[in-house]
Enzyme design. Structure first.
Site, PDB file in Angstrom:
ATOM      1  N   GLY A   9       0.774  -1.171   0.145  1.00 58.88           N
ATOM      2  CA  GLY A   9      -0.033  -0.025  -0.082  1.00 58.88           C
ATOM      3  C   GLY A   9       1.080   1.217   0.025  1.00 58.88           C
ATOM      4  O   GLY A   9       0.524   2.260   0.306  1.00 58.88           O
ATOM      5  N   ALA A  10       2.053   0.982  -0.495  1.00 60.65           N
ATOM      6  CA  ALA A  10       3.174   2.168  -0.438  1.00 60.65           C
ATOM      7  C   ALA A  10       2.589   3.470  -1.124  1.00 60.65           C
ATOM      8  O   ALA A  10       3.111   4.222  -0.733  1.00 60.65           O
ATOM      9  CB  ALA A  10       4.513   1.680  -0.897  1.00 60.65           C
ATOM     10  N   ARG A  13      -2.318   6.831   1.385  1.00 53.43           N
ATOM     11  CA  ARG A  13      -2.005   7.918   2.171  1.00 53.43           C
ATOM     12  C   ARG A  13      -1.148   7.361   3.340  1.00 53.43           C
ATOM     13  O   ARG A  13      -0.194   7.933   3.662  1.00 53.43           O
ATOM     14  CB  ARG A  13      -3.384   8.428   2.838  1.00 53.43           C
ATOM     15  CG  ARG A  13      -4.134   9.346   1.899  1.00 53.43           C
ATOM     16  CD  ARG A  13      -5.378   9.523   2.366  1.00 53.43           C
ATOM     17  NE  ARG A  13      -6.338   8.269   2.143  1.00 53.43           N
ATOM     18  CZ  ARG A  13      -7.284   8.142   1.326  1.00 53.43           C
ATOM     19  NH1 ARG A  13      -7.566   9.134   0.652  1.00 53.43           N
ATOM     20  NH2 ARG A  13      -8.029   7.018   1.501  1.00 53.43           N
ATOM     21  N   THR A  80      -7.631  -1.899   8.281  1.00 52.35           N
ATOM     22  CA  THR A  80      -8.760  -2.053   9.284  1.00 52.35           C
ATOM     23  C   THR A  80     -10.146  -2.711   8.394  1.00 52.35           C
ATOM     24  O   THR A  80     -10.305  -2.607   7.063  1.00 52.35           O
ATOM     25  CB  THR A  80      -9.543  -1.170  10.082  1.00 52.35           C
ATOM     26  OG1 THR A  80      -9.615  -0.021   8.831  1.00 52.35           O
ATOM     27  CG2 THR A  80      -8.160  -0.495  10.818  1.00 52.35           C
ATOM     28  N   ALA A 103      -2.982  -4.059  14.547  1.00 52.92           N
ATOM     29  CA  ALA A 103      -3.406  -2.874  15.414  1.00 52.92           C
ATOM     30  C   ALA A 103      -4.698  -1.859  14.641  1.00 52.92           C
ATOM     31  O   ALA A 103      -4.362  -1.614  13.553  1.00 52.92           O
ATOM     32  CB  ALA A 103      -2.436  -1.918  16.178  1.00 52.92           C
ATOM     33  N   ASN A 105      -5.602   0.851  15.674  1.00 54.61           N
ATOM     34  CA  ASN A 105      -5.163   2.146  15.587  1.00 54.61           C
ATOM     35  C   ASN A 105      -3.637   2.091  16.301  1.00 54.61           C
ATOM     36  O   ASN A 105      -3.550   1.827  17.583  1.00 54.61           O
ATOM     37  CB  ASN A 105      -5.929   3.026  16.729  1.00 54.61           C
ATOM     38  CG  ASN A 105      -5.890   4.462  16.360  1.00 54.61           C
ATOM     39  OD1 ASN A 105      -4.841   4.901  16.263  1.00 54.61           O
ATOM     40  ND2 ASN A 105      -7.218   5.067  16.302  1.00 54.61           N
ATOM     41  N   HIS A 133     -14.053  10.291  10.635  1.00 56.80           N
ATOM     42  CA  HIS A 133     -12.904  10.147   9.563  1.00 56.80           C
ATOM     43  C   HIS A 133     -13.046  10.754   8.392  1.00 56.80           C
ATOM     44  O   HIS A 133     -14.130  11.229   7.999  1.00 56.80           O
ATOM     45  CB  HIS A 133     -12.829   8.623   9.472  1.00 56.80           C
ATOM     46  CG  HIS A 133     -12.281   7.862  10.492  1.00 56.80           C
ATOM     47  ND1 HIS A 133     -12.916   7.190  11.662  1.00 56.80           N
ATOM     48  CD2 HIS A 133     -10.763   7.237  10.608  1.00 56.80           C
ATOM     49  CE1 HIS A 133     -11.920   6.670  12.495  1.00 56.80           C
ATOM     50  NE2 HIS A 133     -10.794   6.577  11.843  1.00 56.80           N
ATOM     51  N   HIS A 134     -11.956  10.956   7.500  1.00 56.25           N
ATOM     52  CA  HIS A 134     -11.949  11.486   6.330  1.00 56.25           C
ATOM     53  C   HIS A 134     -13.003  10.681   5.350  1.00 56.25           C
ATOM     54  O   HIS A 134     -13.228   9.373   5.391  1.00 56.25           O
ATOM     55  CB  HIS A 134     -10.418  11.367   5.593  1.00 56.25           C
ATOM     56  CG  HIS A 134     -10.117  10.008   5.444  1.00 56.25           C
ATOM     57  ND1 HIS A 134     -10.106   9.230   4.414  1.00 56.25           N
ATOM     58  CD2 HIS A 134      -9.404   9.156   6.298  1.00 56.25           C
ATOM     59  CE1 HIS A 134      -9.465   7.879   4.689  1.00 56.25           C
ATOM     60  NE2 HIS A 134      -8.999   8.159   5.697  1.00 56.25           N
ATOM     61  N   LYS A 137     -12.753   7.049   3.688  1.00 59.07           N
ATOM     62  CA  LYS A 137     -12.387   5.799   4.571  1.00 59.07           C
ATOM     63  C   LYS A 137     -13.463   4.680   4.070  1.00 59.07           C
ATOM     64  O   LYS A 137     -14.647   4.968   3.832  1.00 59.07           O
ATOM     65  CB  LYS A 137     -12.484   5.832   6.026  1.00 59.07           C
ATOM     66  CG  LYS A 137     -12.193   4.794   6.949  1.00 59.07           C
ATOM     67  CD  LYS A 137     -12.375   5.026   8.342  1.00 59.07           C
ATOM     68  CE  LYS A 137     -11.909   4.058   9.129  1.00 59.07           C
ATOM     69  NZ  LYS A 137     -10.897   3.130   9.075  1.00 59.07           N
ATOM     70  N   THR A 144     -11.133   1.149  15.367  1.00 61.08           N
ATOM     71  CA  THR A 144     -10.889   1.411  16.564  1.00 61.08           C
ATOM     72  C   THR A 144     -12.020   1.820  17.423  1.00 61.08           C
ATOM     73  O   THR A 144     -12.328   1.308  18.565  1.00 61.08           O
ATOM     74  CB  THR A 144     -10.303   3.088  16.521  1.00 61.08           C
ATOM     75  OG1 THR A 144      -9.146   2.972  15.978  1.00 61.08           O
ATOM     76  CG2 THR A 144      -9.874   3.762  17.732  1.00 61.08           C
TER      77      THR A 144
HETATM   78  N1  LIG Z   1      -4.159   1.234  12.184  1.00 59.12           N
HETATM   79  C1  LIG Z   1      -4.310   2.544  12.303  1.00 59.12           C
HETATM   80  O1  LIG Z   1      -3.646   3.185  13.001  1.00 59.12           O
HETATM   81  C2  LIG Z   1      -4.759   3.050  10.825  1.00 59.12           C
HETATM   82  C3  LIG Z   1      -4.594   4.658  10.705  1.00 59.12           C
HETATM   83  C4  LIG Z   1      -5.021   4.978   9.260  1.00 59.12           C
HETATM   84  C5  LIG Z   1      -5.716   4.052   8.415  1.00 59.12           C
HETATM   85  N2  LIG Z   1      -5.701   2.859   8.758  1.00 59.12           N
HETATM   86  C6  LIG Z   1      -6.277   1.964   7.662  1.00 59.12           C
HETATM   87  O2  LIG Z   1      -5.363   1.647   6.771  1.00 59.12           O
HETATM   88  C7  LIG Z   1      -5.780   1.153   5.523  1.00 59.12           C
HETATM   89  C8  LIG Z   1      -5.351   2.283   4.363  1.00 59.12           C
HETATM   90  O3  LIG Z   1      -5.748   3.691   4.559  1.00 59.12           O
HETATM   91  P1  LIG Z   1      -5.328   4.812   3.599  1.00 59.12           P
HETATM   92  O4  LIG Z   1      -6.078   5.896   3.976  1.00 59.12           O
HETATM   93  O5  LIG Z   1      -3.785   4.897   3.224  1.00 59.12           O
HETATM   94  O6  LIG Z   1      -6.104   4.075   2.296  1.00 59.12           O
HETATM   95  P2  LIG Z   1      -5.293   4.733   0.706  1.00 59.12           P
HETATM   96  O7  LIG Z   1      -6.748   3.970  -0.411  1.00 59.12           O
HETATM   97  O8  LIG Z   1      -4.774   5.530   0.504  1.00 59.12           O
HETATM   98  O9  LIG Z   1      -4.314   3.483   0.329  1.00 59.12           O
HETATM   99  C9  LIG Z   1      -4.371   1.899   0.290  1.00 59.12           C
HETATM  100  C10 LIG Z   1      -3.325   1.679  -0.735  1.00 59.12           C
HETATM  101  O10 LIG Z   1      -3.501   0.350  -1.077  1.00 59.12           O
HETATM  102  C11 LIG Z   1      -2.978  -0.058  -2.263  1.00 59.12           C
HETATM  103  N3  LIG Z   1      -3.419  -1.354  -2.614  1.00 59.12           N
HETATM  104  C12 LIG Z   1      -4.677  -1.858  -3.008  1.00 59.12           C
HETATM  105  N4  LIG Z   1      -4.670  -3.278  -2.979  1.00 59.12           N
HETATM  106  C13 LIG Z   1      -3.242  -3.556  -2.798  1.00 59.12           C
HETATM  107  C14 LIG Z   1      -2.392  -4.755  -2.841  1.00 59.12           C
HETATM  108  N5  LIG Z   1      -3.195  -6.185  -3.180  1.00 59.12           N
HETATM  109  N6  LIG Z   1      -1.214  -4.868  -2.406  1.00 59.12           N
HETATM  110  C15 LIG Z   1      -0.521  -3.712  -2.137  1.00 59.12           C
HETATM  111  N7  LIG Z   1      -1.272  -2.377  -2.129  1.00 59.12           N
HETATM  112  C16 LIG Z   1      -2.550  -2.598  -2.577  1.00 59.12           C
HETATM  113  C17 LIG Z   1      -3.802   0.968  -3.052  1.00 59.12           C
HETATM  114  O11 LIG Z   1      -3.404   1.069  -4.213  1.00 59.12           O
HETATM  115  C18 LIG Z   1      -3.619   2.219  -2.408  1.00 59.12           C
HETATM  116  O12 LIG Z   1      -2.436   2.921  -2.719  1.00 59.12           O
HETATM  117  C19 LIG Z   1      -7.369   1.473   5.651  1.00 59.12           C
HETATM  118  O13 LIG Z   1      -7.731   0.063   5.812  1.00 59.12           O
HETATM  119  C20 LIG Z   1      -7.722   2.113   6.818  1.00 59.12           C
HETATM  120  O14 LIG Z   1      -8.703   2.139   7.426  1.00 59.12           O
HETATM  121  C21 LIG Z   1      -5.261   2.277   9.759  1.00 59.12           C
END
Ligand SMILES: NC(=O)c1ccc[n+]([C@@H]2O[C@H](COP(=O)([O-])OP(=O)(O)OC[C@H]3O[C@@H](n4cnc5c(N)ncnc54)[C@H](O)[C@@H]3O)[C@@H](O)[C@H]2O)c1
Length: 221
Positions: A9-10, A13, A80, A103, A105, A133-134, A137, A144
């Site tokens: 997911g590099a 965001r 999540t 985790a 959060n 949340h934004h 999401k 959380t």
């Molecule tokens: N645990 C925490 O503290 C916390 C905090 C913020 C967000 N989150 C969670 O993190 C996740 C990502 O949030 P975000 O806002 O960065 O989302 P985002 O949509 O900005 O990013 C997700 C990325 O994953 C990529 N992706 C999709 N399928 C993939 C695969 N098979 N392999 C690799 N990459 C892939 C997408 O192309 C995208 O760039 C969500 O589930 C969010 O709820 C968790």
């Protein structure tokens, strides 16, 4: 020893923030960036990495984790909205001998909010959670909010707000005779999650269990 870290997911965001945080840590090396947006799969970044960090989507995180665990790579998951029991099965059946940490959060303030909310719920008559949340999401209610409710006594309804301009905030409102108590956690930026993510990366290789859930397990074992 430098731990080599690949981020799934590099291009997202959270993934971009994790790449920057790993890059800036002296004891960690950024070993790979997996994301369909970059044309790279998790499979392709496993060589030369010790830990895979996943911030992707609820519908892809399990496949990514199974791939990494089967190859003996530890996983740290922030994604999540997926079934943790399926992750448990993958982690415990893994022949690769690797650990999974997840985790809902990674912000220390959110972990403290959950702990204080659990304590307060033992002394107040009722409680409700409002999470903000934004707008992009994918899951609601948030992981959380569900975990907070699960730690509290009684039935705790959750209300989800999705608006542009927000990152990730939560209010736990408790009520009793002629009084309320609000426990509020507010984030202003995604860097709020990075100390927790780096802590999990550094600790995941030595955890006693195949699957560990919750940052609190690393903060007060
Ligand atoms: N645990 C925490 O503290 C916390 C905090 C913020 C967000 N989150 C969670 O993190 C996740 C990502 O949030 P975000 O806002 O960065 O989302 P985002 O949509 O900005 O990013 C997700 C990325 O994953 C990529 N992706 C999709 N399928 C993939 C695969 N098979 N392999 C690799 N990459 C892939 C997408 O192309 C995208 O760039 C969500 O589930 C969010 O709820 C968790």
């Amino acid at each position: 020893m430098t731990l080599r870290v690949a981020v799934a997911g590099a291009a997202g965001r959270m993934g971009q923030a994790v790449c920057a945080a790993v890059d800036g840590a002296d004891d960690l090396a950024l070993a790979g960036r997996a994301d369909p947006a970059l044309g790279t799969s998790v499979d392709e970044v496993l060589d030369g990495c010790d830990v895979v960090v996943d911030f992707t989507r609820p519908d892809t995180v399990l496949d990514n984790a199974r791939t990494a665990l089967a190859a003996g790579r530890h996983v740290v998951i922030g994604t999540t909205g997926f079934d943790v029991d399926q992750l448990r099965a993958a982690a415990e059946s893994g022949a690769g001998g690797a650990n999974a940490f997840v985790a809902p959060n990674f912000a220390i303030g959110a972990v403290l909010m959950m702990r204080f909310a659990a304590e307060a719920s033992r002394h107040m008559a009722a409680a409700e959670i409002i999470e903000y949340h934004h707008a992009a999401k994918l899951d609601a209610p948030s992981g959380t909010a569900k975990r907070t409710a699960g730690l509290m006594e009684g039935d705790v309804p959750i209300h989800s707000v999705r608006l542009p301009g927000l990152v990730a905030d939560q209010d736990v409102v408790l009520g009793d005779v002629a009084q309320t108590l609000t426990i509020r956690h507010v984030t202003t930026d995604r860097t709020s999650f990075m100390p927790g993510v780096l802590l999990a990366i550094r600790r995941v290789t030595e955890l006693p269990d195949r699957l560990t859930v919750g940052l609190e397990r690393l903060l007060w074992p």
